[in-house]
Design an enzyme around this catalytic site. Structure first.
Site, PDB file in Angstrom:
ATOM      1  N   THR A  33       0.843  -1.066  -0.089  1.00  0.00           N
ATOM      2  CA  THR A  33       0.268  -0.092  -0.038  1.00  0.00           C
ATOM      3  C   THR A  33       0.548   1.055  -0.037  1.00  0.00           C
ATOM      4  O   THR A  33       2.067   1.054  -0.162  1.00  0.00           O
ATOM      5  CB  THR A  33      -1.131  -0.162   1.021  1.00  0.00           C
ATOM      6  OG1 THR A  33      -1.326   0.537   0.769  1.00  0.00           O
ATOM      7  CG2 THR A  33      -0.168   0.103   2.379  1.00  0.00           C
ATOM      8  N   ASN A  34       0.112   2.289   0.472  1.00  0.00           N
ATOM      9  CA  ASN A  34       0.864   3.774   0.300  1.00  0.00           C
ATOM     10  C   ASN A  34       1.052   5.164   2.004  1.00  0.00           C
ATOM     11  O   ASN A  34      -0.487   4.245   1.801  1.00  0.00           O
ATOM     12  CB  ASN A  34       1.344   4.241  -0.914  1.00  0.00           C
ATOM     13  CG  ASN A  34      -0.461   5.327  -1.664  1.00  0.00           C
ATOM     14  OD1 ASN A  34      -1.272   5.505  -0.642  1.00  0.00           O
ATOM     15  ND2 ASN A  34      -0.771   3.862  -2.303  1.00  0.00           N
ATOM     16  N   ASP A  35       1.429   5.685   1.529  1.00  0.00           N
ATOM     17  CA  ASP A  35       0.799   6.449   2.317  1.00  0.00           C
ATOM     18  C   ASP A  35      -0.476   7.364   3.081  1.00  0.00           C
ATOM     19  O   ASP A  35      -0.306   7.874   3.714  1.00  0.00           O
ATOM     20  CB  ASP A  35       2.310   7.107   2.900  1.00  0.00           C
ATOM     21  CG  ASP A  35       3.734   6.699   4.058  1.00  0.00           C
ATOM     22  OD1 ASP A  35       3.549   5.885   4.574  1.00  0.00           O
ATOM     23  OD2 ASP A  35       4.625   7.206   3.526  1.00  0.00           O
ATOM     24  N   ARG A  61      -8.016   2.183   1.108  1.00  0.00           N
ATOM     25  CA  ARG A  61      -7.256   2.212   2.807  1.00  0.00           C
ATOM     26  C   ARG A  61      -7.276   3.873   4.167  1.00  0.00           C
ATOM     27  O   ARG A  61      -6.683   4.581   2.682  1.00  0.00           O
ATOM     28  CB  ARG A  61      -6.182   1.520   3.164  1.00  0.00           C
ATOM     29  CG  ARG A  61      -5.709   0.965   4.276  1.00  0.00           C
ATOM     30  CD  ARG A  61      -4.238   0.526   4.231  1.00  0.00           C
ATOM     31  NE  ARG A  61      -3.410   2.501   4.056  1.00  0.00           N
ATOM     32  CZ  ARG A  61      -3.061   2.746   4.485  1.00  0.00           C
ATOM     33  NH1 ARG A  61      -3.495   2.873   5.513  1.00  0.00           N
ATOM     34  NH2 ARG A  61      -1.662   4.093   4.370  1.00  0.00           N
TER      35      ARG A  61
END
Ligand code: CTP
Ligand code: CA
Length: 226
Positions: A33-35, A61
């Site tokens: 995923t990422n920030d 998310r």
């Protein structure tokens, strides 16, 4: 030039907003995923609802809580987001693609938890579908707003994305700057249209950024319709 909201300026309009970071699964317990926090997208959805729009928020998310009066559709992967967006695209008047969509997904998703071995593990990734580009190709009446997260050459990359993805506006943020981008409560953005830079906003709370962006979007939608 006004940038304050009227409660009805988007009345009767259907708005689709995507937000958050997509989750690309490797196995049942692991993912890429990422920030992205989703805060910018959620703020945009709220700002659109405040203007009377019928808003659907497609969220991957995120840590942001649901918004009263905004339909929330939860998805996980880029593929699921694509499907959720396409389902609602024909009836949308405005689409804002604030989500941080993964550019790559694992080629294979293991049905069972991957067990460790003494060998190196190589994970093969393939490109995801570019949702915004797909929307740009299928655009009929919709007003399409993309985002561009950059760490260099902001204007050039933003204008490139605007053209390549057939967007009406691109909101660019330099995610390497303090007070901008992924996880914080503030953002620093520049808005680009086909003629180039339209507006540079100072560092502001994401809710304020969202209000100003919506005002800009409404102005442009009116110009386009006129
Ligand atoms: N986007 C998308 N689908 C993808 C990747 C990106 O819809 N698979 C959208 C994002 O939601 C955003 C815009 O495209 O609105 C730009 O995303 P960004 O990551 O900045 O650009 P990319 O085109 O993915 O290029 P790169 O990451 O190489 O800069
Ligand atoms: Ca990307």
């Amino acid at each position: 030039e006004q940038w304050f909201a009227s409660r009805t300026e988007l009345a009767g309009k259907r708005v689709l907003v995507t937000a958050g970071g997509t989750v690309e699964r490797l196995d049942p317990v692991r993912y890429l995923t990422n920030d992205s926090s989703g805060k910018m997208g959620f703020a945009l959805a709220e700002a659109a609802a405040n203007r009377g729009a019928d808003v659907t928020l497609i969220a991957a998310r995120t840590t942001a809580p649901p918004i009263e009066g905004v339909k929330l559709v939860r998805v996980e992967s880029a593929e699921q987001m694509l499907e959720a967006v396409l389902e609602r695209y024909d009836s949308a008047d405005l689409v804002i693609k604030a989500a941080a969509v993964a550019d790559y997904q694992p080629v294979a998703q293991a049905a069972a938890k991957i067990k460790k071995s003494d060998e190196r593990l190589v994970i093969e990734l393939e490109r995801t579908t570019d949702i915004l580009k797909t929307l740009g190709e299928r655009k009929t009446h919709q007003f399409l707003v993309g985002f561009a997260a950059e760490t260099e050459q902001l204007a050039q990359y933003a204008m490139d994305k605007l053209a390549r993805k057939n967007c009406d506006l691109v909101v660019a943020n330099d995610v390497s700057r303090d007070g901008a981008g992924f996880n914080g409560d503030t953002n620093v953005v520049e808005v680009f249209g086909e003629e180039g830079l339209i507006e540079s906003l100072p560092m502001l709370h994401k809710r304020e950024v969202a209000e100003r962006l919506l005002s800009r979007i409404v102005l442009r939608m009116r110009e386009k319709a006129a």
